[in-house]
Design a protein around this motif. Structure first.
Motif, PDB file in Angstrom:
ATOM      1  N   ARG A  85       4.006 -23.874 -11.995  1.00 41.16           N
ATOM      2  CA  ARG A  85       4.812 -24.159 -13.183  1.00 41.16           C
ATOM      3  C   ARG A  85       5.832 -23.046 -13.436  1.00 41.16           C
ATOM      4  O   ARG A  85       6.888 -23.278 -14.011  1.00 41.16           O
ATOM      5  CB  ARG A  85       3.914 -24.307 -14.417  1.00 41.16           C
ATOM      6  CG  ARG A  85       2.992 -25.497 -14.371  1.00 41.16           C
ATOM      7  CD  ARG A  85       3.757 -26.755 -14.743  1.00 41.16           C
ATOM      8  NE  ARG A  85       2.941 -27.929 -14.559  1.00 41.16           N
ATOM      9  CZ  ARG A  85       2.618 -28.762 -15.526  1.00 41.16           C
ATOM     10  NH1 ARG A  85       3.045 -28.555 -16.744  1.00 41.16           N
ATOM     11  NH2 ARG A  85       1.883 -29.820 -15.271  1.00 41.16           N
ATOM     12  N   ARG A 101      -9.101 -33.009 -20.629  1.00 41.43           N
ATOM     13  CA  ARG A 101      -8.805 -34.339 -21.184  1.00 41.43           C
ATOM     14  C   ARG A 101      -8.946 -35.423 -20.117  1.00 41.43           C
ATOM     15  O   ARG A 101      -9.479 -36.492 -20.378  1.00 41.43           O
ATOM     16  CB  ARG A 101      -7.401 -34.355 -21.777  1.00 41.43           C
ATOM     17  CG  ARG A 101      -7.282 -33.552 -23.043  1.00 41.43           C
ATOM     18  CD  ARG A 101      -5.858 -33.593 -23.606  1.00 41.43           C
ATOM     19  NE  ARG A 101      -5.724 -32.632 -24.662  1.00 41.43           N
ATOM     20  CZ  ARG A 101      -5.013 -31.509 -24.584  1.00 41.43           C
ATOM     21  NH1 ARG A 101      -4.319 -31.222 -23.496  1.00 41.43           N
ATOM     22  NH2 ARG A 101      -4.958 -30.691 -25.606  1.00 41.43           N
ATOM     23  N   ARG A 102      -8.463 -35.116 -18.931  1.00 43.03           N
ATOM     24  CA  ARG A 102      -8.560 -36.086 -17.833  1.00 43.03           C
ATOM     25  C   ARG A 102     -10.031 -36.344 -17.496  1.00 43.03           C
ATOM     26  O   ARG A 102     -10.443 -37.490 -17.296  1.00 43.03           O
ATOM     27  CB  ARG A 102      -7.818 -35.572 -16.601  1.00 43.03           C
ATOM     28  CG  ARG A 102      -7.731 -36.611 -15.497  1.00 43.03           C
ATOM     29  CD  ARG A 102      -6.911 -36.137 -14.300  1.00 43.03           C
ATOM     30  NE  ARG A 102      -5.620 -35.608 -14.703  1.00 43.03           N
ATOM     31  CZ  ARG A 102      -5.197 -34.365 -14.435  1.00 43.03           C
ATOM     32  NH1 ARG A 102      -5.971 -33.533 -13.770  1.00 43.03           N
ATOM     33  NH2 ARG A 102      -4.023 -33.943 -14.827  1.00 43.03           N
ATOM     34  N   ASP A 158      -5.474 -29.993 -20.060  1.00 40.50           N
ATOM     35  CA  ASP A 158      -5.105 -31.266 -19.426  1.00 40.50           C
ATOM     36  C   ASP A 158      -6.224 -31.757 -18.508  1.00 40.50           C
ATOM     37  O   ASP A 158      -6.570 -32.937 -18.512  1.00 40.50           O
ATOM     38  CB  ASP A 158      -3.816 -31.132 -18.618  1.00 40.50           C
ATOM     39  CG  ASP A 158      -2.591 -30.962 -19.488  1.00 40.50           C
ATOM     40  OD1 ASP A 158      -2.670 -31.235 -20.702  1.00 40.50           O
ATOM     41  OD2 ASP A 158      -1.542 -30.543 -18.942  1.00 40.50           O
ATOM     42  N   HIS A 159      -6.773 -30.846 -17.734  1.00 38.57           N
ATOM     43  CA  HIS A 159      -7.880 -31.216 -16.832  1.00 38.57           C
ATOM     44  C   HIS A 159      -9.102 -31.671 -17.636  1.00 38.57           C
ATOM     45  O   HIS A 159      -9.765 -32.640 -17.259  1.00 38.57           O
ATOM     46  CB  HIS A 159      -8.259 -30.056 -15.908  1.00 38.57           C
ATOM     47  CG  HIS A 159      -7.324 -29.856 -14.773  1.00 38.57           C
ATOM     48  ND1 HIS A 159      -7.292 -30.683 -13.671  1.00 38.57           N
ATOM     49  CD2 HIS A 159      -6.364 -28.933 -14.564  1.00 38.57           C
ATOM     50  CE1 HIS A 159      -6.363 -30.276 -12.836  1.00 38.57           C
ATOM     51  NE2 HIS A 159      -5.774 -29.210 -13.356  1.00 38.57           N
ATOM     52  N   GLU A 179     -11.942 -29.903 -25.581  1.00 39.27           N
ATOM     53  CA  GLU A 179     -10.640 -30.415 -25.161  1.00 39.27           C
ATOM     54  C   GLU A 179     -10.027 -31.341 -26.211  1.00 39.27           C
ATOM     55  O   GLU A 179      -8.849 -31.654 -26.149  1.00 39.27           O
ATOM     56  CB  GLU A 179     -10.730 -31.126 -23.800  1.00 39.27           C
ATOM     57  CG  GLU A 179     -11.545 -32.401 -23.814  1.00 39.27           C
ATOM     58  CD  GLU A 179     -13.030 -32.207 -23.561  1.00 39.27           C
ATOM     59  OE1 GLU A 179     -13.737 -33.217 -23.410  1.00 39.27           O
ATOM     60  OE2 GLU A 179     -13.496 -31.065 -23.523  1.00 39.27           O
ATOM     61  N   ASN A 224      -2.981 -24.574 -21.065  1.00 39.31           N
ATOM     62  CA  ASN A 224      -2.580 -25.972 -21.250  1.00 39.31           C
ATOM     63  C   ASN A 224      -2.970 -26.827 -20.053  1.00 39.31           C
ATOM     64  O   ASN A 224      -3.407 -27.972 -20.213  1.00 39.31           O
ATOM     65  CB  ASN A 224      -1.076 -26.068 -21.516  1.00 39.31           C
ATOM     66  CG  ASN A 224      -0.704 -25.559 -22.876  1.00 39.31           C
ATOM     67  OD1 ASN A 224      -1.535 -25.484 -23.777  1.00 39.31           O
ATOM     68  ND2 ASN A 224       0.551 -25.186 -23.043  1.00 39.31           N
ATOM     69  N   ARG A 225      -2.829 -26.312 -18.855  1.00 39.40           N
ATOM     70  CA  ARG A 225      -3.241 -27.041 -17.652  1.00 39.40           C
ATOM     71  C   ARG A 225      -4.761 -27.267 -17.682  1.00 39.40           C
ATOM     72  O   ARG A 225      -5.240 -28.341 -17.339  1.00 39.40           O
ATOM     73  CB  ARG A 225      -2.855 -26.283 -16.368  1.00 39.40           C
ATOM     74  CG  ARG A 225      -1.381 -26.243 -16.100  1.00 39.40           C
ATOM     75  CD  ARG A 225      -0.758 -27.615 -15.926  1.00 39.40           C
ATOM     76  NE  ARG A 225      -1.400 -28.337 -14.842  1.00 39.40           N
ATOM     77  CZ  ARG A 225      -1.634 -29.634 -14.838  1.00 39.40           C
ATOM     78  NH1 ARG A 225      -1.281 -30.387 -15.847  1.00 39.40           N
ATOM     79  NH2 ARG A 225      -2.222 -30.210 -13.810  1.00 39.40           N
TER      80      ARG A 225
END
Length: 185
Positions: free
Chosen positions: A48, A81-82, A78-79, A111, A74-75
């Protein structure tokens, strides 16, 4: 043109070498539950950073470290949440694919906490806890934080433990509300 590219590449490689150790330490703490490999998380942060490097190289080291840490966090979220989405979908997949459906319903879903709620909780901490926590989140080691505040290293450890405890208490209602909304939807 090739010299310019090689010079930029060397600058970016030096940037990585300077920031990788502290970023990896933060990634290891984030990935303690085994959700993700810390090395992968650090790599994603640098991926990024590459397109943003022209702007990042003009910032201070502390600002770059904070940008990298925020990007990596943030990444990580994101993981998480996924993974949450995948776990919720697993019972439906089990019907189709005859897979065993597993999910830890007792696990706290951190998350679910948004960045705004997290930042607001940090701001509610006592000033010394908040400042120590922010320095640690930037990647500073306990020793550097202790020197900054002119306190023993053990005090820094205690402050960070208290900050995490207080953040947990401040954020638990947000997690409960988010869980309830997820169950209702």
């Amino acid at each position: 043109m090739a010299n310019l590219f090689n010079r930029e590449r060397r600058h970016f490689e030096a940037f990585i070498q300077r920031h990788r150790p502290s970023l990896l330490a933060v990634a290891r703490r984030l990935c303690a539950r085994g959700i993700l490999d810390p090395e992968d998380l650090v790599q994603e942060a640098f991926e990024r950073a590459l397109p943003e490097f022209g702007q990042l190289k003009d910032r201070t080291e502390a600002a770059c470290a904070a940008w990298l840490c925020t990007t990596m966090t943030n990444r990580f979220l994101d993981h998480c949440r996924r993974q949450r989405t995948e776990v919720r979908g697993l019972p439906h997949l089990a019907l189709v694919q005859d897979l065993p459906a597993t999910g830890d319903g007792d696990q706290e879903n951190w998350e679910l906490v948004g960045n705004d709620a997290f930042q607001a909780a940090i701001e509610q901490l006592k000033p010394h806890l908040r400042d120590a926590y922010k320095l640690h989140a930037e990647g500073r080691r306990y020793q550097a934080i202790a020197e900054h505040f002119n306190v023993p290293v053990g005090t820094v450890g205690s402050w960070l433990t208290l900050a995490r405890r207080d953040l947990r208490e401040l954020l638990l209602p947000s997690v409960a509300v988010a869980r309830e909304r997820g169950v209702q939807s």
